[in-house]
Design a protein around this motif. Structure first.
Motif, PDB file in Angstrom:
ATOM      1  N   LEU A  62      -4.596  -3.150   8.046  1.00  0.00           N
ATOM      2  CA  LEU A  62      -3.435  -3.922   7.630  1.00  0.00           C
ATOM      3  C   LEU A  62      -2.302  -2.992   7.202  1.00  0.00           C
ATOM      4  O   LEU A  62      -2.499  -2.084   6.399  1.00  0.00           O
ATOM      5  CB  LEU A  62      -3.815  -4.851   6.470  1.00  0.00           C
ATOM      6  CG  LEU A  62      -2.743  -5.834   6.007  1.00  0.00           C
ATOM      7  CD1 LEU A  62      -2.450  -6.852   7.108  1.00  0.00           C
ATOM      8  CD2 LEU A  62      -3.198  -6.558   4.738  1.00  0.00           C
ATOM      9  N   GLY A  63      -1.122  -3.230   7.771  1.00  0.00           N
ATOM     10  CA  GLY A  63       0.057  -2.454   7.411  1.00  0.00           C
ATOM     11  C   GLY A  63       0.273  -1.217   8.243  1.00  0.00           C
ATOM     12  O   GLY A  63       1.353  -0.640   8.226  1.00  0.00           O
ATOM     13  N   PHE A 123      -8.976  -4.222   7.998  1.00  0.00           N
ATOM     14  CA  PHE A 123      -8.545  -5.450   8.674  1.00  0.00           C
ATOM     15  C   PHE A 123      -8.946  -5.414  10.151  1.00  0.00           C
ATOM     16  O   PHE A 123      -9.494  -6.380  10.698  1.00  0.00           O
ATOM     17  CB  PHE A 123      -7.029  -5.556   8.506  1.00  0.00           C
ATOM     18  CG  PHE A 123      -6.351  -6.706   9.181  1.00  0.00           C
ATOM     19  CD1 PHE A 123      -6.016  -7.853   8.469  1.00  0.00           C
ATOM     20  CD2 PHE A 123      -5.984  -6.634  10.511  1.00  0.00           C
ATOM     21  CE1 PHE A 123      -5.352  -8.910   9.082  1.00  0.00           C
ATOM     22  CE2 PHE A 123      -5.311  -7.668  11.138  1.00  0.00           C
ATOM     23  CZ  PHE A 123      -5.004  -8.820  10.422  1.00  0.00           C
ATOM     24  N   GLU A 183      -8.488 -11.656  -6.148  1.00  0.00           N
ATOM     25  CA  GLU A 183      -8.004 -10.795  -5.064  1.00  0.00           C
ATOM     26  C   GLU A 183      -7.460 -11.629  -3.908  1.00  0.00           C
ATOM     27  O   GLU A 183      -6.410 -11.310  -3.323  1.00  0.00           O
ATOM     28  CB  GLU A 183      -9.129  -9.880  -4.583  1.00  0.00           C
ATOM     29  CG  GLU A 183      -9.472  -8.779  -5.569  1.00  0.00           C
ATOM     30  CD  GLU A 183     -10.724  -8.022  -5.180  1.00  0.00           C
ATOM     31  OE1 GLU A 183     -10.863  -6.853  -5.588  1.00  0.00           O
ATOM     32  OE2 GLU A 183     -11.585  -8.594  -4.464  1.00  0.00           O
ATOM     33  N   ALA A 240      -3.550 -11.771  -2.497  1.00  0.00           N
ATOM     34  CA  ALA A 240      -3.221 -11.594  -1.082  1.00  0.00           C
ATOM     35  C   ALA A 240      -2.383 -12.760  -0.568  1.00  0.00           C
ATOM     36  O   ALA A 240      -1.418 -12.570   0.183  1.00  0.00           O
ATOM     37  CB  ALA A 240      -4.500 -11.451  -0.258  1.00  0.00           C
ATOM     38  N   LEU A 276       1.170 -12.322  -1.729  1.00  0.00           N
ATOM     39  CA  LEU A 276       1.883 -11.342  -0.908  1.00  0.00           C
ATOM     40  C   LEU A 276       2.308 -11.951   0.423  1.00  0.00           C
ATOM     41  O   LEU A 276       3.398 -11.673   0.937  1.00  0.00           O
ATOM     42  CB  LEU A 276       0.998 -10.116  -0.665  1.00  0.00           C
ATOM     43  CG  LEU A 276       0.747  -9.197  -1.864  1.00  0.00           C
ATOM     44  CD1 LEU A 276      -0.311  -8.162  -1.513  1.00  0.00           C
ATOM     45  CD2 LEU A 276       2.036  -8.506  -2.286  1.00  0.00           C
ATOM     46  N   ALA A 277       1.452 -12.794   0.992  1.00  0.00           N
ATOM     47  CA  ALA A 277       1.750 -13.409   2.285  1.00  0.00           C
ATOM     48  C   ALA A 277       2.935 -14.365   2.207  1.00  0.00           C
ATOM     49  O   ALA A 277       3.590 -14.618   3.223  1.00  0.00           O
ATOM     50  CB  ALA A 277       0.518 -14.143   2.800  1.00  0.00           C
ATOM     51  N   VAL A 328       1.698   0.573   1.432  1.00  0.00           N
ATOM     52  CA  VAL A 328       0.959  -0.595   1.922  1.00  0.00           C
ATOM     53  C   VAL A 328      -0.147  -0.177   2.884  1.00  0.00           C
ATOM     54  O   VAL A 328      -1.258  -0.715   2.839  1.00  0.00           O
ATOM     55  CB  VAL A 328       1.924  -1.589   2.592  1.00  0.00           C
ATOM     56  CG1 VAL A 328       1.148  -2.703   3.293  1.00  0.00           C
ATOM     57  CG2 VAL A 328       2.880  -2.186   1.560  1.00  0.00           C
ATOM     58  N   PRO A 338       4.581  -9.691   6.431  1.00  0.00           N
ATOM     59  CA  PRO A 338       3.749  -9.881   5.233  1.00  0.00           C
ATOM     60  C   PRO A 338       2.832 -11.093   5.312  1.00  0.00           C
ATOM     61  O   PRO A 338       1.835 -11.160   4.580  1.00  0.00           O
ATOM     62  CB  PRO A 338       4.771 -10.004   4.100  1.00  0.00           C
ATOM     63  CG  PRO A 338       6.066 -10.326   4.753  1.00  0.00           C
ATOM     64  CD  PRO A 338       6.019  -9.709   6.109  1.00  0.00           C
ATOM     65  N   PHE A 353      -1.028 -10.833   5.320  1.00  0.00           N
ATOM     66  CA  PHE A 353      -1.880 -10.739   4.128  1.00  0.00           C
ATOM     67  C   PHE A 353      -2.682 -12.025   3.910  1.00  0.00           C
ATOM     68  O   PHE A 353      -3.661 -12.022   3.163  1.00  0.00           O
ATOM     69  CB  PHE A 353      -1.032 -10.474   2.884  1.00  0.00           C
ATOM     70  CG  PHE A 353      -0.611  -9.043   2.709  1.00  0.00           C
ATOM     71  CD1 PHE A 353      -1.502  -8.088   2.252  1.00  0.00           C
ATOM     72  CD2 PHE A 353       0.690  -8.652   2.979  1.00  0.00           C
ATOM     73  CE1 PHE A 353      -1.118  -6.776   2.072  1.00  0.00           C
ATOM     74  CE2 PHE A 353       1.091  -7.332   2.806  1.00  0.00           C
ATOM     75  CZ  PHE A 353       0.183  -6.391   2.357  1.00  0.00           C
TER      76      PHE A 353
END
Length: 241
Positions: free
Chosen positions: A22-23, A83, A113, A117, A120-121, A141, A172, A175
């Motif tokens: 991811l990222g 991911f 957690e 996430a 953030l999304a 990130v 984003p 996430f």
């Protein structure tokens, strides 16, 4: 169909399908590609990352479907990081897949957690006045701080300029994929699967992996981005197949 940035090379079978975390972007595999020698490889930027278009909605299965055509039906070994490792597990039953290596997959998630996430999304993409600021966010990130310099291809592909401002290329909303359900994916896999982690990976413990896979591998001295820190050690996980 989602338009993807895809890089390829090598000639010897099996094809190694490289799926980043991811990222990040496909460029984080450059060292592994060198270590693979003449082995055929294909490395996409996953949807919503780097030069690849976003998805309408992000799930692990939708991401896997977006890259499924990159599986060589004749012979493919998949290695995915974090991911991308979960995406690889979703592809384990595709015709032609010989084995899957999941590196640094976070397999245990708390409700807090998952809530962070999801938060953030829901955020708008961060935009900055300078490239340096966008690069700093991208490196943080993607977990690449201190591992690559600002001119590395993984950085160049990880930020974009829009209307005179800069932002990380990551959408984003990615996430928001949710809990990965690794235990169920392992149970459904019809090919050999190896789970691995860097010894110092703070996102997944050795105990977490051993609970799911007795053949789990610890890579000595490495962290979450083991494929960037020691590409040869990670390439060796693939070449065993």
């Amino acid at each position: 169909m989602t338009s993807l940035r895809v890089r390829r090379g090598g000639a010897e079978a099996p094809v190694v399908l490289l799926l980043h975390g991811l990222g990040a972007t496909s460029d984080v595999w450059d060292g592994v590609v060198v270590a693979l020698g003449d082995r055929a490889w294909v490395a996409p930027d996953l949807p919503g990352h780097g030069g690849s278009h976003p998805l309408p909605q992000y799930t692990f299965s939708a991401t896997a479907e977006a890259v499924a055509d990159l599986v060589d039906p004749a012979d493919t070994v998949i290695i995915g990081h974090s991911f991308g490792g979960v995406v690889g597990l979703h592809l384990a039953s595709r015709p032609g897949v010989r084995a899957v290596v999941g590196l640094g997959i976070k397999v245990a998630w708390t409700p807090d957690e998952l809530a962070r996430a999801a938060k953030l999304a829901a955020r708008e993409p961060a935009r900055f006045d300078t490239r340096d600021e966008a690069v700093a966010r991208h490196l943080r990130v993607a977990g690449l701080d201190g591992l690559v310099d600002v001119d590395h291809p993984a950085v160049t592909a990880g930020v974009v300029e829009e209307d005179g401002r800069w932002r990380p290329a990551l959408d984003p909303r990615a996430f928001g994929v949710g809990e990965p359900g690794v235990a169920a994916l392992l149970a459904a896999a019809s090919v050999p699967v190896v789970l691995a982690r860097g010894q110092h990976d703070a996102l997944v413990s050795s105990a977490d992996l051993l609970e799911l896979a007795p053949n789990a591998v610890d890579l000595p001295g490495l962290g979450h981005n083991a494929h960037v820190e020691d590409p040869a050690a990670v390439a060796a996980l693939v070449t065993r197949f």
